[in-house]
Design a protein around this motif. Structure first.
Motif, PDB file in Angstrom:
ATOM      1  N   ARG A   1       0.750  -1.280  -0.105  1.00  0.00           N
ATOM      2  CA  ARG A   1       0.044  -0.025   0.078  1.00  0.00           C
ATOM      3  C   ARG A   1       0.699   1.210  -0.024  1.00  0.00           C
ATOM      4  O   ARG A   1       1.769   1.277   0.923  1.00  0.00           O
ATOM      5  CB  ARG A   1      -0.716   0.056   1.224  1.00  0.00           C
ATOM      6  CG  ARG A   1      -1.491   1.459   1.433  1.00  0.00           C
ATOM      7  CD  ARG A   1      -2.538   1.290   2.860  1.00  0.00           C
ATOM      8  NE  ARG A   1      -3.631   0.796   2.428  1.00  0.00           N
ATOM      9  CZ  ARG A   1      -4.684   0.765   3.263  1.00  0.00           C
ATOM     10  NH1 ARG A   1      -4.443   1.155   4.553  1.00  0.00           N
ATOM     11  NH2 ARG A   1      -5.753   0.093   3.214  1.00  0.00           N
ATOM     12  N   VAL A   2       0.380   2.121  -0.910  1.00  0.00           N
ATOM     13  CA  VAL A   2       1.294   3.334  -0.988  1.00  0.00           C
ATOM     14  C   VAL A   2       0.417   4.450  -0.777  1.00  0.00           C
ATOM     15  O   VAL A   2      -0.681   4.851  -1.501  1.00  0.00           O
ATOM     16  CB  VAL A   2       1.850   3.709  -2.260  1.00  0.00           C
ATOM     17  CG1 VAL A   2       2.673   5.023  -2.270  1.00  0.00           C
ATOM     18  CG2 VAL A   2       3.001   2.465  -2.878  1.00  0.00           C
ATOM     19  N   GLU A   3       0.519   5.365   0.287  1.00  0.00           N
ATOM     20  CA  GLU A   3      -0.336   6.489   0.628  1.00  0.00           C
ATOM     21  C   GLU A   3       0.258   7.777   0.315  1.00  0.00           C
ATOM     22  O   GLU A   3       1.464   8.167   0.928  1.00  0.00           O
ATOM     23  CB  GLU A   3      -0.686   6.323   2.279  1.00  0.00           C
ATOM     24  CG  GLU A   3      -1.798   7.367   2.620  1.00  0.00           C
ATOM     25  CD  GLU A   3      -2.081   7.257   4.015  1.00  0.00           C
ATOM     26  OE1 GLU A   3      -1.296   7.853   5.013  1.00  0.00           O
ATOM     27  OE2 GLU A   3      -2.904   6.553   4.338  1.00  0.00           O
ATOM     28  N   ALA A   4      -0.137   8.581  -0.710  1.00  0.00           N
ATOM     29  CA  ALA A   4       0.589   9.629  -1.031  1.00  0.00           C
ATOM     30  C   ALA A   4      -0.391  10.917  -0.187  1.00  0.00           C
ATOM     31  O   ALA A   4      -1.546  11.012  -0.316  1.00  0.00           O
ATOM     32  CB  ALA A   4       0.310   9.715  -2.282  1.00  0.00           C
ATOM     33  N   SER A   5       0.494  11.902   0.400  1.00  0.00           N
ATOM     34  CA  SER A   5      -0.313  12.924   1.077  1.00  0.00           C
ATOM     35  C   SER A   5       0.479  14.271   0.683  1.00  0.00           C
ATOM     36  O   SER A   5       1.495  14.405   0.717  1.00  0.00           O
ATOM     37  CB  SER A   5       0.077  12.698   2.585  1.00  0.00           C
ATOM     38  OG  SER A   5      -0.359  11.464   3.267  1.00  0.00           O
TER      39      SER A   5
ATOM     40  N   SER B   1      -4.300  -4.234  -9.085  1.00  0.00           N
ATOM     41  CA  SER B   1      -4.229  -2.812  -8.249  1.00  0.00           C
ATOM     42  C   SER B   1      -5.318  -2.293  -8.068  1.00  0.00           C
ATOM     43  O   SER B   1      -6.212  -2.310  -8.762  1.00  0.00           O
ATOM     44  CB  SER B   1      -3.255  -2.361  -9.450  1.00  0.00           C
ATOM     45  OG  SER B   1      -1.998  -2.926  -9.659  1.00  0.00           O
ATOM     46  N   LYS B   2      -5.192  -1.273  -6.986  1.00  0.00           N
ATOM     47  CA  LYS B   2      -6.421  -0.467  -6.730  1.00  0.00           C
ATOM     48  C   LYS B   2      -6.009   0.935  -6.466  1.00  0.00           C
ATOM     49  O   LYS B   2      -4.813   1.217  -6.011  1.00  0.00           O
ATOM     50  CB  LYS B   2      -7.137  -0.838  -5.401  1.00  0.00           C
ATOM     51  CG  LYS B   2      -7.755  -2.260  -5.505  1.00  0.00           C
ATOM     52  CD  LYS B   2      -8.160  -2.624  -4.087  1.00  0.00           C
ATOM     53  CE  LYS B   2      -8.729  -4.128  -3.960  1.00  0.00           C
ATOM     54  NZ  LYS B   2      -9.321  -4.471  -2.757  1.00  0.00           N
ATOM     55  N   LEU B   3      -6.663   1.782  -6.685  1.00  0.00           N
ATOM     56  CA  LEU B   3      -6.605   3.284  -6.287  1.00  0.00           C
ATOM     57  C   LEU B   3      -7.749   3.597  -5.558  1.00  0.00           C
ATOM     58  O   LEU B   3      -8.942   3.554  -5.984  1.00  0.00           O
ATOM     59  CB  LEU B   3      -6.339   3.937  -7.407  1.00  0.00           C
ATOM     60  CG  LEU B   3      -5.948   5.705  -7.340  1.00  0.00           C
ATOM     61  CD1 LEU B   3      -4.449   5.686  -6.439  1.00  0.00           C
ATOM     62  CD2 LEU B   3      -5.760   6.492  -8.366  1.00  0.00           C
ATOM     63  N   ASN B   4      -7.641   4.181  -4.233  1.00  0.00           N
ATOM     64  CA  ASN B   4      -8.527   4.547  -3.252  1.00  0.00           C
ATOM     65  C   ASN B   4      -9.906   3.529  -3.235  1.00  0.00           C
ATOM     66  O   ASN B   4     -10.818   3.934  -3.333  1.00  0.00           O
ATOM     67  CB  ASN B   4      -9.242   6.018  -3.662  1.00  0.00           C
ATOM     68  CG  ASN B   4      -8.011   7.033  -3.591  1.00  0.00           C
ATOM     69  OD1 ASN B   4      -7.238   7.065  -2.782  1.00  0.00           O
ATOM     70  ND2 ASN B   4      -8.340   8.001  -4.461  1.00  0.00           N
ATOM     71  N   GLY B   5      -9.428   2.338  -3.190  1.00  0.00           N
ATOM     72  CA  GLY B   5     -10.432   1.320  -2.996  1.00  0.00           C
ATOM     73  C   GLY B   5     -11.082   0.731  -4.334  1.00  0.00           C
ATOM     74  O   GLY B   5     -11.782  -0.552  -4.101  1.00  0.00           O
ATOM     75  N   LEU B   6     -10.667   1.322  -5.211  1.00  0.00           N
ATOM     76  CA  LEU B   6     -11.339   0.906  -6.484  1.00  0.00           C
ATOM     77  C   LEU B   6     -10.352   0.330  -7.531  1.00  0.00           C
ATOM     78  O   LEU B   6      -9.055   0.778  -7.390  1.00  0.00           O
ATOM     79  CB  LEU B   6     -12.195   2.058  -7.134  1.00  0.00           C
ATOM     80  CG  LEU B   6     -13.440   2.293  -6.300  1.00  0.00           C
ATOM     81  CD1 LEU B   6     -14.019   3.746  -7.053  1.00  0.00           C
ATOM     82  CD2 LEU B   6     -14.363   1.453  -6.095  1.00  0.00           C
ATOM     83  N   PRO B   7     -10.595  -0.367  -8.617  1.00  0.00           N
ATOM     84  CA  PRO B   7      -9.763  -0.515  -9.737  1.00  0.00           C
ATOM     85  C   PRO B   7      -9.051   0.574 -10.160  1.00  0.00           C
ATOM     86  O   PRO B   7      -9.586   1.369 -10.428  1.00  0.00           O
ATOM     87  CB  PRO B   7     -10.568  -1.569 -10.602  1.00  0.00           C
ATOM     88  CG  PRO B   7     -11.795  -2.200  -9.790  1.00  0.00           C
ATOM     89  CD  PRO B   7     -12.033  -0.983  -8.716  1.00  0.00           C
TER      90      PRO B   7
ATOM     91  N   PRO C   1      -4.448  20.475  -0.682  1.00  0.00           N
ATOM     92  CA  PRO C   1      -3.473  20.543   0.677  1.00  0.00           C
ATOM     93  C   PRO C   1      -4.396  19.570   1.876  1.00  0.00           C
ATOM     94  O   PRO C   1      -5.648  19.849   1.937  1.00  0.00           O
ATOM     95  CB  PRO C   1      -3.605  21.894   1.250  1.00  0.00           C
ATOM     96  CG  PRO C   1      -3.863  22.748  -0.004  1.00  0.00           C
ATOM     97  CD  PRO C   1      -4.659  21.819  -0.835  1.00  0.00           C
ATOM     98  N   GLY C   2      -3.579  18.555   2.312  1.00  0.00           N
ATOM     99  CA  GLY C   2      -4.128  17.541   3.439  1.00  0.00           C
ATOM    100  C   GLY C   2      -4.768  16.468   2.776  1.00  0.00           C
ATOM    101  O   GLY C   2      -5.200  15.717   3.704  1.00  0.00           O
ATOM    102  N   GLN C   3      -4.981  16.344   1.491  1.00  0.00           N
ATOM    103  CA  GLN C   3      -5.402  15.361   0.777  1.00  0.00           C
ATOM    104  C   GLN C   3      -4.796  14.125   0.650  1.00  0.00           C
ATOM    105  O   GLN C   3      -3.546  14.353   0.405  1.00  0.00           O
ATOM    106  CB  GLN C   3      -6.125  15.857  -0.508  1.00  0.00           C
ATOM    107  CG  GLN C   3      -7.025  14.678  -0.996  1.00  0.00           C
ATOM    108  CD  GLN C   3      -7.954  15.254  -2.442  1.00  0.00           C
ATOM    109  OE1 GLN C   3      -7.374  16.268  -2.901  1.00  0.00           O
ATOM    110  NE2 GLN C   3      -8.931  14.563  -2.808  1.00  0.00           N
ATOM    111  N   LYS C   4      -4.992  12.945   0.710  1.00  0.00           N
ATOM    112  CA  LYS C   4      -4.400  11.408   0.345  1.00  0.00           C
ATOM    113  C   LYS C   4      -4.945  10.955  -0.732  1.00  0.00           C
ATOM    114  O   LYS C   4      -6.160  10.906  -1.006  1.00  0.00           O
ATOM    115  CB  LYS C   4      -4.598  10.722   1.857  1.00  0.00           C
ATOM    116  CG  LYS C   4      -3.745  11.625   2.958  1.00  0.00           C
ATOM    117  CD  LYS C   4      -3.909  10.336   3.993  1.00  0.00           C
ATOM    118  CE  LYS C   4      -3.408  11.143   5.302  1.00  0.00           C
ATOM    119  NZ  LYS C   4      -3.409  10.181   6.553  1.00  0.00           N
ATOM    120  N   ALA C   5      -4.055  10.046  -1.394  1.00  0.00           N
ATOM    121  CA  ALA C   5      -4.530   9.303  -2.191  1.00  0.00           C
ATOM    122  C   ALA C   5      -3.905   7.836  -2.010  1.00  0.00           C
ATOM    123  O   ALA C   5      -2.640   7.905  -1.569  1.00  0.00           O
ATOM    124  CB  ALA C   5      -4.362   9.705  -3.802  1.00  0.00           C
ATOM    125  N   VAL C   6      -4.416   6.657  -2.236  1.00  0.00           N
ATOM    126  CA  VAL C   6      -4.043   5.507  -1.741  1.00  0.00           C
ATOM    127  C   VAL C   6      -3.855   4.543  -2.885  1.00  0.00           C
ATOM    128  O   VAL C   6      -4.937   4.094  -3.547  1.00  0.00           O
ATOM    129  CB  VAL C   6      -4.502   4.905  -0.559  1.00  0.00           C
ATOM    130  CG1 VAL C   6      -4.156   3.455  -0.208  1.00  0.00           C
ATOM    131  CG2 VAL C   6      -4.763   5.570   0.477  1.00  0.00           C
TER     132      VAL C   6
END
Length: 783
Positions: A204-208, A255-261, A273-278
């Motif tokens: 899992r990669v969490e970009a902030s 692979s998924k991005l933010n819980g979806l394919p 600002p302050g937002q994340k993508a996973v």
């Protein structure tokens, strides 16, 4: 023994005393004398000057040879992406989709490889086989978590997991098999050809966005690594389900991005600002069908991670509890034990285990510290099952030889079995393996008898000949015979109760073997050159085998000496210091000190050997002789240069050869164990090698239920140095307690005690001796 001799030019008319005075007036020092005058070594001081290693990380589930090697761009700027290599033990996995070449995958985060390595790595909780990385790309911060779990099986301490030890051997570097073992292996490999369950790497990669304005985050999910050697790889990415599919139809990742394919293999996302993508992906060790891939992907990342963490912590729950006031070393003890366990392959819940040495199959010598540390931490079952490997792979004639033609393994394996017996007194298991123990002893004795040739008298008489490591040096080596001697000696000890007659016979043989070794040794010392020391004196030397006239590094009888990155390998790593470690020589004999002296001057830097320094047993000898400062110099300079400072993975050599090397890590762990406690005859020595900094005011050292020759031991040392006292509490198994306990309590500022309760104080050694130990004691030292 070697005093009062000066060699000078014939024209020198000075007397002995005049020459001696002239040398002493220069105030010269040997390396060891200089270390004794300096401040105690620390990790921080050593690390500031020494090489900084950055090593790949191995992740797996323990017992199972299907592991993943992760090599990132952090500290490895020759990599353009984060690379993941599935391995079967140490062998690269080959797939038809890769043209039957080694499989390598990669994924990318951030805008790309920058001018600086701006990130860090860390293990889960600082100790677990879970890899956390942080990559900084200006305002965007990428936090990555990677771990491995089985495809279907719930990972817990009772999971029926693993790989048969012979199959794991087959995929490990250097493994050797007898004809009967080859036949069994062939059957196992056929049965193992259809895998019903894979191991799976979850990432899992969490970009902030940590900035004040919108910024873009970039992801490229896992894909086969392209290069000139595998341009023909054909695969596709299905945006509907996030599956990466080979042309064969098999899925290698989801692979998924933010819980979806994930909608595309590469994506750039604008984050407020302050937002994340996973981004998440799961990577089976071998490709699977779409149905299996979907089931893997449907599993919750959080629940899989939770199961992984629970599994590894449960392993640690059943070990001795050790707490020391140096966070790095404290973590390395726990992480190290799990690193050893990760590559100890075999089938659970029972059966033989292969204590592999990173990329290499088990070796009688190199697996020894791994098994000894298992013993020390109370892992009796793991230690016994690992030793069973050497029993099971014994050759028909009694020889134990598993790796690359090494001829030293028989004695070394017997020695380690003897160490196991000293910890656990496991007479039942010894009865089971007794015939094989005797067969190995008979093999060594027959080999020795072939060398009882009169022309070898004083030059290898009664000593076995062969090679002990990679160099093809088939001679009467001192290391080879040292391990053979102690192997026979330990076997005599463990058979004392169950077969006194055989025990007596072996003891007599061992003592005669020792006598013959010592006779040849003294002859070697007499004929080997003296070398200059840093204080103006000269000291005798010893060659590594009886046929040589000098250490090989002096080129007295050899035209070729360089091997494995150093001129000193044969003399320092596999040389005569093993005669002390293996009890042919006493630690306090003049010849033992002489060898330590010339090793420190000729064969070491910073009191550390070159190339593969954990092979050199100056560490143990220094502690036995009470040389704490030299030991700490060896300890901290070696570990700071050999281990990855973030993930604690060890290399085999100072130069980058053979990663996840658990032989090196095993000796580091045993060094730390020796710092905390060592056995010496009927006495237990506590804290013989700790640095003074560990007893600064408010700090404590605590060991609970560690295993020893005296059964389980526990002790707790609390420093109230600011109030003027330090207290030690000790408890041992009353049925196997030592006769006395010797506690070294070094004041952090070097102060000497003014009052001691609970024992007899020795100011020179800073020790308190608890005589007639009852099983419990409290010692209080006041300053």
């Amino acid at each position: 023994m070697w005093d009062n001799v000066i060699v000078t030019e014939s024209i020198d008319r000075r007397s002995f005393s005049e020459i001696e005075k002239s040398i002493k007036n220069k105030n010269l020092e040997t390396n060891l004398q200089r270390i004794e005058k300096e401040k105690e070594e620390s990790f921080e001081n050593a690390a500031a000057e020494n090489r900084k290693q950055v090593a790949p990380t191995w992740l797996g589930i323990s017992r199972d040879m299907r592991i993943f090697e992760l090599t990132g761009i952090i500290g490895n700027d020759w990599r353009e992406s984060e690379c993941i290599t599935p391995r079967n033990s140490s062998s690269g996995m080959k797939l038809p989709e890769f043209g039957n070449s080694d499989v390598v995958y990669a994924y990318t985060i951030s805008r790309g490889v920058a001018v600086a390595n701006n990130g860090s790595r860390r293990l889960g909780q600082g100790i677990l086989p879970v890899l956390h990385t942080i990559v900084y790309d200006d305002d965007i911060v990428y936090n990555t978590t990677s771990f491995v779990v089985p495809e279907k099986t719930t990972l817990n301490s009772q999971a029926a997991i693993g790989t048969h030890y012979l199959v794991a051997d087959h995929y490990s570097v250097g493994a050797m098999f007898t004809e009967s073992q080859k036949k069994e292996l062939e059957t196992l490999l056929k049965a193992d050809s259809a895998t019903i369950e894979e191991t799976v790497l979850y990432c899992r990669v969490e970009a902030s966005n940590t900035g004040s304005v919108p910024r873009y985050a970039y992801f490229k999910t896992i894909r086969p690594v392209y290069g000139w050697w595998n341009k023909s790889i054909v695969y596709s990415y299905d945006e509907r389900n996030g599956m990466s599919v080979f042309s064969s139809g098999r899925v290698f990742a989801v692979s998924k991005l933010n819980g979806l394919p994930m909608k595309n293999e590469e994506m750039g996302i604008l984050l407020q600002p302050g937002q994340k993508a996973v981004m998440e992906f799961c990577l089976p060790h071998s490709p699977v069908s779409k149905e299996r891939a979907q089931k893997i992907s449907d599993k919750s990342f959080e629940s899989q991670l939770e199961g992984n963490i629970y599994f590894w912590n449960k392993k640690l729950d059943k070990t001795a509890a050790i707490s020391i006031p140096e966070t790095r070393i404290n973590e390395m003890l726990k992480a190290g034990l799990l690193h050893l366990d990760l590559v100890t392959y075999g089938q659970e819940p029972s059966g033989t285990l292969a204590p592999c040495i990173g990329v290499y199959s088990p070796i009688g010598t190199e697996s020894s510290p791994i098994i000894q540390f298992y013993c020390s931490m109370g892992w009796k079952d793991e230690a016994r099952r690992s030793l069973q490997y050497f029993i099971d792979k014994q050759h028909d004639d009694g020889m134990i030889q598993n790796f690359g033609g090494y001829m030293v393994e028989t004695g070394a394996a017997l020695y380690t079995i003897g160490e196991y017996y000293r910890y656990f007194r496991d007479d039942e298991w010894i009865k089971q393996i007794k015939p094989k123990l005797i067969k190995s002893c008979d093999y060594l004795i027959a080999w020795r008898n072939k060398n009882k040739i009169e022309k070898l008298r004083g030059n290898g008489y009664g000593m076995i000949d062969g090679k002990v490591a990679d160099p093809e040096d088939h001679y009467h080596q001192y290391m080879l015979n040292a391990y053979a001697y102690i192997g026979i000696s330990r076997t005599a000890e463990i058979l004392y109760v169950i077969d006194p007659a055989v025990s007596k016979k072996l003891k007599i043989e061992a003592e005669q073997w020792k006598k013959d070794i010592r006779e040849s040794l003294m002859n070697s010392v007499a004929h080997s050159p003296v070398i200059p020391m840093g204080n103006g004196t000269w000291v005798p030397t010893v060659p590594p085998w009886t046929e040589a006239v000098a250490p090989q590094v002096l080129f007295a009888d050899s035209a070729h000496c360089f091997s494995h990155g150093s001129f000193t390998v044969r003399d320092a790593l596999i040389g005569p210091l093993y005669l002390v470690f293996c009890e042919v020589l006493d630690v306090n004999e003049p010849v033992s000190k002489m060898m330590l002296d010339y090793h420190s001057e000729l064969l070491m830097t910073k009191n550390v050997a070159f190339s593969q320094p954990y092979y050199t047993r100056n560490d143990w000898l220094q502690l036995k002789r009470g040389m704490v400062k030299p030991f700490l110099s060896t300890y901290y300079n070696t570990v700071s240069a050999m281990a990855d400072r973030e993930t604690y993975t060890f290399y085999e050599h100072v130069h980058h050869v053979s990663v996840h090397k658990t032989h090196e890590e095993g000796w580091f762990l045993m060094q730390t164990r020796w710092m905390l406690y060592m056995e010496e005859g009927s006495a237990l020595r506590l804290l013989p090698g700790i640095p003074r900094a560990w007893l600064e005011d408010g700090k404590k050292i605590e060991v609970k239920n560690a295993a020893s020759y005296f059964g389980n031991i526990s002790f707790r040392i609390v420093s109230d140095a600011g109030k003027g006292f330090i207290t030690a509490e000790i408890e041992c198994n009353p049925e196997r307690k030592p006769t006395e306990v010797v506690v070294r309590i070094p004041h952090p500022e070097g102060k000497k005690a003014v009052k001691v309760n609970g024992g007899v104080y020795s100011e020179a050694d800073e020790i308190v001796i608890v005589k007639y130990f009852s099983g419990k004691a409290v010692v209080r030292v006041e300053y």
